[in-house]
Write a protein that holds these residues in place. Structure first.
Motif, PDB file in Angstrom:
ATOM      1  N   GLY A 226       0.867  -1.177   0.000  1.00 24.75           N
ATOM      2  CA  GLY A 226       0.000   0.000   0.000  1.00 24.75           C
ATOM      3  C   GLY A 226       0.893   1.212   0.000  1.00 24.75           C
ATOM      4  O   GLY A 226       2.118   1.085   0.028  1.00 24.75           O
ATOM      5  N   GLN A 227       0.271   2.386  -0.028  1.00 27.75           N
ATOM      6  CA  GLN A 227       1.062   3.610  -0.036  1.00 27.75           C
ATOM      7  C   GLN A 227       1.623   3.853   1.352  1.00 27.75           C
ATOM      8  O   GLN A 227       1.054   3.390   2.333  1.00 27.75           O
ATOM      9  N   GLY A 228       2.695   4.603   1.421  1.00 24.38           N
ATOM     10  CA  GLY A 228       3.223   5.044   2.710  1.00 24.38           C
ATOM     11  C   GLY A 228       4.094   3.997   3.376  1.00 24.38           C
ATOM     12  O   GLY A 228       4.511   3.013   2.768  1.00 24.38           O
ATOM     13  N   MET A 229       4.326   4.241   4.653  1.00 23.22           N
ATOM     14  CA  MET A 229       5.242   3.419   5.431  1.00 23.22           C
ATOM     15  C   MET A 229       4.755   1.963   5.533  1.00 23.22           C
ATOM     16  O   MET A 229       3.577   1.706   5.719  1.00 23.22           O
ATOM     17  N   ARG A 230       5.687   1.011   5.433  1.00 24.47           N
ATOM     18  CA  ARG A 230       5.324  -0.403   5.512  1.00 24.47           C
ATOM     19  C   ARG A 230       5.520  -0.963   6.915  1.00 24.47           C
ATOM     20  O   ARG A 230       4.859  -1.923   7.305  1.00 24.47           O
ATOM     21  N   ALA A 231       6.500  -0.413   7.658  1.00 24.09           N
ATOM     22  CA  ALA A 231       6.825  -0.998   8.963  1.00 24.09           C
ATOM     23  C   ALA A 231       7.375   0.073   9.905  1.00 24.09           C
ATOM     24  O   ALA A 231       7.948   1.072   9.460  1.00 24.09           O
ATOM     25  N   ALA A 232       7.164  -0.154  11.187  1.00 17.15           N
ATOM     26  CA  ALA A 232       7.661   0.784  12.199  1.00 17.15           C
ATOM     27  C   ALA A 232       8.008   0.005  13.450  1.00 17.15           C
ATOM     28  O   ALA A 232       7.504  -1.098  13.683  1.00 17.15           O
ATOM     29  N   GLY A 233       8.878   0.588  14.243  1.00 15.41           N
ATOM     30  CA  GLY A 233       9.304  -0.100  15.460  1.00 15.41           C
ATOM     31  C   GLY A 233       9.092   0.760  16.697  1.00 15.41           C
ATOM     32  O   GLY A 233       8.941   1.991  16.616  1.00 15.41           O
ATOM     33  N   LEU A 234       9.078   0.080  17.808  1.00 16.11           N
ATOM     34  CA  LEU A 234       8.986   0.753  19.108  1.00 16.11           C
ATOM     35  C   LEU A 234       9.934   0.008  20.031  1.00 16.11           C
ATOM     36  O   LEU A 234       9.747  -1.193  20.273  1.00 16.11           O
ATOM     37  N   LEU A 235      10.958   0.717  20.495  1.00 16.63           N
ATOM     38  CA  LEU A 235      11.854   0.094  21.473  1.00 16.63           C
ATOM     39  C   LEU A 235      11.345   0.473  22.848  1.00 16.63           C
ATOM     40  O   LEU A 235      11.106   1.654  23.119  1.00 16.63           O
ATOM     41  N   VAL A 236      11.171  -0.529  23.683  1.00 15.56           N
ATOM     42  CA  VAL A 236      10.708  -0.239  25.039  1.00 15.56           C
ATOM     43  C   VAL A 236      11.822  -0.635  26.002  1.00 15.56           C
ATOM     44  O   VAL A 236      12.193  -1.807  26.098  1.00 15.56           O
ATOM     45  N   ILE A 237      12.354   0.374  26.667  1.00 15.77           N
ATOM     46  CA  ILE A 237      13.399   0.127  27.658  1.00 15.77           C
ATOM     47  C   ILE A 237      12.707   0.013  29.019  1.00 15.77           C
ATOM     48  O   ILE A 237      11.822   0.812  29.339  1.00 15.77           O
ATOM     49  N   ASN A 238      13.086  -0.984  29.768  1.00 14.18           N
ATOM     50  CA  ASN A 238      12.485  -1.263  31.086  1.00 14.18           C
ATOM     51  C   ASN A 238      10.967  -1.468  31.020  1.00 14.18           C
ATOM     52  O   ASN A 238      10.203  -0.838  31.776  1.00 14.18           O
ATOM     53  N   PRO A 239      10.486  -2.333  30.132  1.00 12.56           N
ATOM     54  CA  PRO A 239       9.025  -2.552  30.062  1.00 12.56           C
ATOM     55  C   PRO A 239       8.520  -3.173  31.353  1.00 12.56           C
ATOM     56  O   PRO A 239       9.238  -3.958  31.981  1.00 12.56           O
ATOM     57  N   PRO A 240       7.291  -2.836  31.766  1.00 12.15           N
ATOM     58  CA  PRO A 240       6.746  -3.438  32.983  1.00 12.15           C
ATOM     59  C   PRO A 240       6.596  -4.955  32.821  1.00 12.15           C
ATOM     60  O   PRO A 240       6.394  -5.445  31.708  1.00 12.15           O
ATOM     61  N   PHE A 241       6.675  -5.642  33.935  1.00 11.66           N
ATOM     62  CA  PHE A 241       6.535  -7.096  33.949  1.00 11.66           C
ATOM     63  C   PHE A 241       5.151  -7.469  33.396  1.00 11.66           C
ATOM     64  O   PHE A 241       4.143  -6.934  33.846  1.00 11.66           O
ATOM     65  N   GLY A 242       5.111  -8.374  32.451  1.00 10.38           N
ATOM     66  CA  GLY A 242       3.831  -8.816  31.881  1.00 10.38           C
ATOM     67  C   GLY A 242       3.470  -8.101  30.593  1.00 10.38           C
ATOM     68  O   GLY A 242       2.599  -8.554  29.845  1.00 10.38           O
ATOM     69  N   PHE A 243       4.126  -6.966  30.315  1.00  9.30           N
ATOM     70  CA  PHE A 243       3.793  -6.162  29.122  1.00  9.30           C
ATOM     71  C   PHE A 243       4.030  -6.951  27.833  1.00  9.30           C
ATOM     72  O   PHE A 243       3.201  -6.937  26.921  1.00  9.30           O
TER      73      PHE A 243
END
Ligand SMILES: C[S@@+](CC[C@H](N)C(=O)[O-])C[C@H]1O[C@@H](n2cnc3c(N)ncnc32)[C@H](O)[C@@H]1O
Length: 271
Positions: A226-243
């Motif tokens: 499709g048009q536009g961005m195909r993928a993106a990321g999110l780095l989570v530092i110190n994510p809560p337990f269970g997240f």
């Protein structure tokens, strides 16, 4: 500063980022002690999905509009997120500072930083009824460092830049590394587009080598062209337990309606 988030609000990557934000805030609220949310690139807060910008790209049609009407049973973070979006109205989409403001308790607070004066003015209006929210018109990177460590010693820092500048990855990595030195125990959510897998991987490597001991990577990629961005990321530092486990269930729920895959990988630490 040409970037306007109104063109992209509610797209598949925005949706994934905001669901992760909601899930993290819900985990933090399990403890009574207050926390701060610092949103370094906050945007205008509320987006009109029938406005000229949104209708020009129609990105929300392949994002929030594919999941707006998902029914229970839903993982907790996803259910809360959809309640918040639906409460905004059928043609509206709330951005990260409004989502955070709606979830905060009296002991929590929000600092929303936005450099563009018009966006900041719109955000100030949106947040006027929220007593524990503050809008700062400033550069999100440098201002963040002046706010750390927060007096609560608990906090979520969302760093969600526009990626307009050629050196954005560099400035982003440098700022997060400097922020970690000042506030090592914060939960950091760092968003990035994946235009080049190699560039995204080297960015993750930089944060890893800076000594983050608990680092989770979420990457969402659209299966259909499709048009536009195909993928993106999110780095989570110190994510809560269970997240991470909750995001696995959320990824399973979103896979079919969004036609997108949510990859989740521990780069450091983990259960
Ligand atoms: C991706 S959008 C933010 C979206 C928002 N976090 C959300 O999820 O609803 C990036 C925003 O950063 C703003 N911006 C650009 N450069 C900035 C800077 N150096 N500091 C703070 N804000 C900046 C842009 O005006 C834009 O509103």
């Amino acid at each position: 500063m040409n970037y306007r988030h109104a063109y992209h609000a509610g797209n598949f990557a925005d949706v994934a980022k905001h669901i992760a934000l909601v899930a993290i805030l819900e985990y933090l609220k399990r403890k009574e002690k207050g926390f701060v949310v610092i949103d370094t690139h906050a945007g205008r807060g509320m987006y009109d999905l029938l406005g000229a910008e949104a209708t020009k790209t129609s990105e929300a049609l392949a994002g929030i509009e594919k999941i707006r009407h998902l029914q229970e049973p839903l993982p907790e973070g996803l259910a809360t997120y959809l309640d918040l979006v639906r409460a905004a109205g059928a043609s509206k989409y709330p951005g990260s500072p409004l989502i955070a403001a709606r979830l905060l308790r009296p002991q929590d607070r929000l600092v929303a930083i936005e450099k563009h004066p018009e966006e900041a003015a719109a955000l100030s209006k949106e947040l006027a009824p929220a007593p524990r929210a503050q809008v700062l018109i400033a550069d999100g990177y440098s201002r963040l460092l002046t706010l750390l460590p927060p007096y609560e010693r608990r906090g979520v820092i969302l760093v969600d830049p526009p990626f307009e500048a050629a050196d954005e990855f560099q400035v982003l990595a440098g700022t997060v590394i400097a922020a970690l030195r000042k506030f090592a125990t914060g939960v950091y959510m760092v968003w990035y587009p994946i235009k080049s897998a190699a560039r995204a991987a080297s960015f993750c490597g930089e944060l890893l080598s800076a000594g983050a001991t608990s680092l989770l990577r979420l990457e969402i990629s659209r299966e259909e062209p499709g048009q536009g961005m195909r993928a993106a990321g999110l780095l989570v530092i110190n994510p809560p337990f269970g997240f991470s486990e909750q995001m696995v269930s959320i990824g399973d729920k979103l896979k079919q309606p969004l036609a997108a895959r949510l990859g989740i990988q521990w780069l450091a630490g983990g259960p």
